[in-house]
Design a protein around this motif. Structure first.
Motif, short mmCIF file in Angstrom:
data_model
loop_
_atom_site.label_atom_id
_atom_site.label_comp_id
_atom_site.label_asym_id
_atom_site.label_seq_id
_atom_site.Cartn_x
_atom_site.Cartn_y
_atom_site.Cartn_z
N CYS A 193 0.94 -1.17 0.02
CA CYS A 193 -0.13 0.07 0.03
C CYS A 193 1.03 1.17 0.15
O CYS A 193 0.56 2.35 -0.70
N HIS A 194 1.84 1.23 0.82
CA HIS A 194 2.61 2.44 1.17
C HIS A 194 3.87 2.67 0.05
O HIS A 194 4.48 3.70 0.15
N PHE A 197 -1.59 7.70 -4.50
CA PHE A 197 -2.64 8.83 -4.60
C PHE A 197 -3.53 8.93 -3.45
O PHE A 197 -3.78 9.59 -2.94
N ASP A 198 -3.80 7.59 -3.06
CA ASP A 198 -5.03 7.51 -1.97
C ASP A 198 -4.21 6.72 -0.67
O ASP A 198 -5.19 6.74 0.28
N VAL A 199 -2.99 6.70 -0.79
CA VAL A 199 -2.36 6.09 0.40
C VAL A 199 -1.33 7.17 0.97
O VAL A 199 -0.44 7.54 0.31
N PRO A 200 -1.13 7.55 2.14
CA PRO A 200 -0.10 8.63 2.38
C PRO A 200 1.30 8.02 2.59
O PRO A 200 1.41 6.66 3.06
N GLY A 203 4.20 6.30 -0.45
CA GLY A 203 2.78 6.29 -0.67
C GLY A 203 2.29 6.21 -2.03
O GLY A 203 3.05 5.92 -3.07
#
Length: 130
Positions: A40-41, A49-52, A47
């Motif tokens: 995810c990261h 687009f939608d994961v910091p 990160g």
């Protein structure tokens, strides 16, 4: 996730020269990160687009916040596909890795689930943040 969205706890400020983790612990955390978090990261903690990201602005957002607050969030909400399934030791290792990647200094003792309760995320300078 910025720490402002979580209830703030009180922790002692970091002292100059505070060591947060050992290099061996950060190494274990890097392996755990690749196994559970990189999907995810990102492999570089950058990160998506939608994961910091977990470096850069992440360090600025968490600077001065209690490490226990971040540790508790990780323990309850991560990894996204299986929240709360990592052990306290794995989460401490992950946090050590994240601290290393954000420029926090290593020392002679592992970061522990108990130790995070009395520490804060260090304020990093632009030179130390990746």
């Amino acid at each position: 996730m910025a720490h402002a969205a979580l209830p703030m706890a009180h922790a002692a400020p970091a002292r100059a020269g505070t060591a947060y983790y050992t290099t061996a612990q950060a190494g274990r955390g890097a392996l755990t990160y690749q196994q559970f978090c990189a999907v995810c990261h990102g492999a570089d903690l950058g990160g998506a687009f939608d994961v910091p990201p977990l470096v850069g602005r992440f360090a600025a957002n968490w600077a001065g916040a209690p490490l226990g607050q971040l540790f508790d969030y990780m323990a309850k909400a991560m990894p996204l596909f299986a929240p709360g399934t990592l052990t306290p030791a794995q989460n401490a290792d992950l946090l050590a890795f994240m601290l290393r990647e954000n420029g926090a200094p290593a020392g002679g003792r592992d970061l522990t689930p108990e130790g995070v309760k009395t520490m804060v995320f260090p304020k990093m300078t632009a030179a130390t943040v990746k």
